[in-house]
Design an enzyme around this catalytic site. Structure first.
Site, PDB file in Angstrom:
ATOM      1  CG  HIS A 169       8.854  -2.777   2.297  1.00  0.00           C
ATOM      2  ND1 HIS A 169       9.539  -1.890   3.286  1.00  0.00           N
ATOM      3  CD2 HIS A 169       7.962  -3.398   2.909  1.00  0.00           C
ATOM      4  CE1 HIS A 169       8.857  -2.264   4.245  1.00  0.00           C
ATOM      5  NE2 HIS A 169       7.987  -3.165   4.183  1.00  0.00           N
ATOM      6  CD  GLU A 198       4.225  -4.892   2.092  1.00  0.00           C
ATOM      7  OE1 GLU A 198       3.932  -4.708   2.984  1.00  0.00           O
ATOM      8  OE2 GLU A 198       5.033  -3.617   1.648  1.00  0.00           O
ATOM      9  CG  ASP A 249       1.893  -1.627   4.493  1.00  0.00           C
ATOM     10  OD1 ASP A 249       1.923  -2.750   4.916  1.00  0.00           O
ATOM     11  OD2 ASP A 249       3.000  -0.653   4.480  1.00  0.00           O
ATOM     12  CG  HIS A 284       3.576   0.808   7.822  1.00  0.00           C
ATOM     13  ND1 HIS A 284       3.955   1.175   9.086  1.00  0.00           N
ATOM     14  CD2 HIS A 284       4.147  -0.476   7.529  1.00  0.00           C
ATOM     15  CE1 HIS A 284       4.667  -0.095   9.599  1.00  0.00           C
ATOM     16  NE2 HIS A 284       4.716  -0.990   8.532  1.00  0.00           N
ATOM     17  CD  GLU A 307       1.732  -5.960   6.084  1.00  0.00           C
ATOM     18  OE1 GLU A 307       2.836  -5.618   5.624  1.00  0.00           O
ATOM     19  OE2 GLU A 307       1.728  -6.056   7.339  1.00  0.00           O
TER      20      GLU A 307
END
Ligand code: G3P
Ligand code: MG
Length: 248
Positions: free
Chosen positions: A11, A38, A40, A53, A113
């Site tokens: 993450h 993952e 952002d 993020h 993302e």
């Protein structure tokens, strides 16, 4: 269905071990044997794509301000590592291009993302898929795109229908989840760990979709989610979760 992601995905890189959404985080995931991350993705004021993020830089850098009001040069002047630990002082906010180069160099899979600043949902998605088109070699499986923002999913679908998409949701019924995946012709559903039930998993799997979940840092919860049929887990401490799944 071909495996979209390995069982454990780091993450924001590996947020328990290195500052989130940095090259150091991506490297930390790879160094611990994890095969996917993952991250952002946001647009700067001057339309550069960076990994971060929050809508503001305050929590994860030594600066202050809204990402959408800052240029790439302003963001690059910030320290995105010292807040996490002194050893990471001087770590910059990476551009998406830098992150992709590192991900490809390390042979990782990635879930990008799309995390738009408010009001920039469509343009962030369009810029992201354009960057993927430029940066991704044809012989490497493409990144998995995801977003909570419906306008971003719609824009990604419109601009690059062939890039796989996952719908992100943190609540709702199996019917809500299925409807959303159908609307955006998604290949996967990413739900908050607390939201997944056996009913959700059964419905999503029956529709031929993959099930992903975030953010799983508790080994017992990871084992329970896998037993339920969830395909992959996004974790701040992916090596710990991978070890628990191997042992469990
Ligand atoms: O993409 C999974 C997860 O990262 C979604 O939540 O807030 O950590 O981006 P967030
Ligand atoms: Mg995220």
């Amino acid at each position: 269905m071909a495996l979209l992601m390995p069982q454990v995905v780091g993450h924001r890189g590996a947020a328990a071990h290195a500052p989130e959404n940095t090259l150091a985080g991506i490297r930390a995931a790879a160094a611990s044997g994890i095969g996917a991350v993952e991250v952002d993705v946001k647009l700067t004021a001057d339309d550069a794509l960076v990994l971060i993020h929050d809508d503001r830089v305050d929590r994860t850098t030594d600066g202050s301000g809204a990402v959408r009001a800052m240029t790439l040069a302003q963001l690059r002047a910030l320290d995105a590592g010292a807040w996490f630990a002194p050893a990471f002082a001087g770590t910059p906010i990476p551009t998406l291009a830098e992150a992709v180069a590192e991900i490809l160099r390390l042979g990782l899979r990635v879930n990008l993302e799309i995390k738009p600043c408010p009001g920039r949902e469509r343009e962030t998605a369009r810029a992201t898929v354009a960057a993927v088109g430029e940066l991704w070699p044809d012989d490497i499986p493409p990144p998995l795109l995801s977003s909570f923002a419906e306008a971003s999913l719609a824009a990604a679908q419109e601009a690059a229908p062939g890039l796989p998409r996952a719908v992100l949701m943190d609540e709702g019924t199996p019917q809500d989840w299925l409807a959303a995946t159908q609307t955006f012709d998604a290949v996967a559903m990413h739900g908050a760990a607390r939201s997944w039930t056996a009913t959700h998993v059964t419905a999503i799997k029956a529709a031929g979709l993959a099930c992903g979940t975030y953010t799983v840092n508790d080994p017992d919860q990871a084992i329970a989610l896998r037993r339920m049929g969830v395909d992959y887990l996004v974790s701040d401490d992916p090596a710990k979760i991978a070890a628990a799944l191997s042992a469990g």
